[in-house]
Enzyme design. Structure first.
Site, PDB file in Angstrom:
ATOM      1  N   HIS A 155       2.324  10.295 -31.569  1.00 20.28           N
ATOM      2  CA  HIS A 155       1.749  10.856 -30.233  1.00 20.28           C
ATOM      3  C   HIS A 155       1.357  10.714 -28.566  1.00 20.28           C
ATOM      4  CE1 HIS A 155       0.841  13.800 -33.503  1.00 20.28           C
ATOM      5  NE2 HIS A 155       0.520  13.069 -34.070  1.00 20.28           N
ATOM      6  N   SER A 276      10.918   3.355  -2.478  1.00 19.10           N
ATOM      7  CA  SER A 276      10.899   4.571  -1.916  1.00 19.10           C
ATOM      8  C   SER A 276      10.907   4.260   0.034  1.00 19.10           C
ATOM      9  CB  SER A 276       9.788   4.096  -1.916  1.00 19.10           C
ATOM     10  OG  SER A 276       9.081   5.267  -0.824  1.00 19.10           O
ATOM     11  N   LYS A 282       6.489   0.879  -3.249  1.00 16.12           N
ATOM     12  CA  LYS A 282       6.388   1.534  -4.214  1.00 16.12           C
ATOM     13  C   LYS A 282       8.553   0.419  -5.037  1.00 16.12           C
ATOM     14  CE  LYS A 282       6.601   5.962  -5.604  1.00 16.12           C
ATOM     15  NZ  LYS A 282       6.741   6.152  -6.814  1.00 16.12           N
ATOM     16  N   GLU A 289      15.236   5.984 -14.884  1.00 13.17           N
ATOM     17  CA  GLU A 289      15.213   7.569 -14.487  1.00 13.17           C
ATOM     18  C   GLU A 289      16.528   8.576 -14.918  1.00 13.17           C
ATOM     19  OE1 GLU A 289      12.255   8.592 -11.748  1.00 13.17           O
ATOM     20  OE2 GLU A 289      12.172   6.253 -11.341  1.00 13.17           O
TER      21      GLU A 289
END
Ligand code: ARG
Length: 457
Positions: A155, A276, A282, A289
């Site tokens: 979980h 970024s 970043k 992704e």
């Protein structure tokens, strides 16, 4: 141009021709198409259906066409409809009359399915190769980090401590099943169907077994209608790819999580990270992704092929031309993903201190405490309750198990003794000592076995 439009009084409408042509994507099958045709004419000559001289001319012509395509000199015209017609038209242009005999005892319906099966067999072999490379990368990283302890989750809540190597090896196992699925898919792809013709077979005395041997198939199809109507092998490959991408996507999700400031378990190598345009600090996990994103795309292809096939009456229908882009894009997407993942995983910087620190939080040793009581005679369900209450108390006090003194423990069970302090992350890990468990001895054994398996193939 070869005329398969002789019954018509006008040429195809320009948009209709553009709409129906598969040439922009099926040109990718040129090698398979030429190989299939060469085997076919060899068989036709052997059976006396065409002369040896005609077969020689056709074979030479096809080899020249292959060269033209490979050198970028081939003129792909839309009027050709597809790669099969384009090659045949060029053959006739090149060698004349003999070229008009190539399509004897054959239909584009069995021809296209043959090409797809040849493509599929090669793609499966290549797929298994990249999967194995990726497995080896996982094995290397697991072995190099064999001592690293991390929190295991259910979980996404801290559950029990595990070895990082054990966690990585879970992915090795998923890929092992993927390989088995692709190998299984190969059995259905490995069927030679020439001789099925348009749907009813052919009227010539051909030798199908010879064709199978010549083209490297282990068996021939048994029903001509099924053979030309069947695209199960495409659906099966895409289904196996969808499951494989699902595995990749789960790893992607973990890589994304692990590389956050909150988890901070790993750092991606700069070569596999992106920046970024506005936030200078970043370091984004775009590769992971996109792998997660491209998984959706492969699922889409699976649905597309199933939907394309579901209402088609037997045998061939032009809808089936839609199998190609779905399959090709699946192969390309999965390949690119597996290849880049192999590099990304190999160059990952693991942060053992942070994993260990995270493993020390969240009352991760609660199951061990319950097992401790069980070993002193408490039934498991009661031990579970005792430790749950102890956790609730510790949470209220803002303390970890290690900060509780024995008196506090004893309030919940007299069975707790000073030796409860001996329960640590290390003792816990060592205790999950069953085949397939996370105890270091078990993990070492599992990795060694996998290593031998990898070396022997
Ligand atoms: N381009 C077609 C396809 O990909 C080849 C088969 C065409 N057959 C036909 N009868 N029109 O499916």
């Amino acid at each position: 141009m070869t005329h398969i439009r002789s019954r018509f009084r006008k040429p195809a409408d320009k948009l209709a021709a553009q709409y129906t042509t598969s040439l922009p994507f099926d040109r990718r099958l040129y090698k398979q198409d030429i190989a299939g045709s060469i085997a076919h004419v060899k068989m036709l000559a052997k059976q006396g259906i065409i002369s040896a001289e005609e077969a020689r001319q056709i074979t030479t012509g096809l080899a020249a066409i292959r060269k033209e395509i490979e050198q970028g000199k081939f003129d792909f015209k839309v009027e050709a409809e597809d790669i099969h017609m384009a090659i045949e038209a060029r053959l006739i242009e090149l060698i004349g009359e003999a070229g008009r005999k190539l399509h004897t005892a054959r239909s584009r319906n069995d021809q296209v399915a043959l090409d797809m099966r040849l493509f599929m067999k090669e793609a499966i072999a290549d797929t298994i190769k990249v999967l194995r490379n990726f497995q080896e990368a996982l094995l290397d990283v697991a072995e190099a980090n064999i001592k690293v302890i991390m929190p295991g989750y259910t979980h996404l809540q801290v559950a029990q401590p595990v070895l990082f190597a054990h966690h990585l090896f879970a992915y090795f196992e998923m890929l092992e099943r993927d390989i088995a699925r692709f190998n299984d898919c190969l059995k259905r792809a490995d069927v030679m169907l020439l001789g099925s013709g348009a749907l009813a077979g052919v009227t010539y005395n051909i030798d199908r077994e010879f064709l199978a041997k010549e083209l490297g198939f282990s068996k021939i199809s048994k029903n001509s209608i099924d053979a030309v109507a069947d695209r199960d092998f495409v659906a099966e490959y895409i289904a196996a790819a969808a499951i494989c991408m699902m595995h990749i996507s789960r790893l992607a999700e973990e890589i994304v999580l692990w590389s956050t400031a909150e988890f901070d378990f790993i750092e991606l190598d700069d070569a596999y990270a992106t920046g970024s345009s506005i936030m200078p600090q970043k370091k984004n996990p775009d590769v992971a992704e996109l792998a997660r994103g491209k998984t959706g795309r492969v699922y889409g292809h699976l649905l597309a092929i199933l939907a394309t096939m579901k209402s088609l009456p037997l045998a061939y229908n032009r809808d089936m031309q839609e199998d190609k882009e779905a399959l090709f894009d699946t192969v390309d997407t999965m390949f690119a993903t597996l290849e880049i993942y192999t590099g990304m995983i190999r160059t990952l910087r693991v942060k053992p201190e942070n994993m260990l620190k995270a493993a020390g939080r969240g009352y991760i040793l609660a199951t061990d405490l319950a097992d401790y009581l069980v070993k002193k005679g408490e039934p498991f369900r009661s031990a579970h309750e005792i430790v749950a209450k102890l956790v609730s108390y510790a949470v209220a006090k803002g303390k970890g198990f290690a900060q509780l003194d024995i008196k506090e423990y004893k309030k919940y069970s007299p069975l707790f003794e000073a030796d409860v302090r001996k329960i640590t992350l290390e003792s816990s890990i060592a205790a999950w000592n069953v085949p397939g468990g996370t105890a270091p001895a078990q993990v070492r054994q599992a990795l060694a076995k996998a290593r031998r398996q990898v070396a022997s193939r």
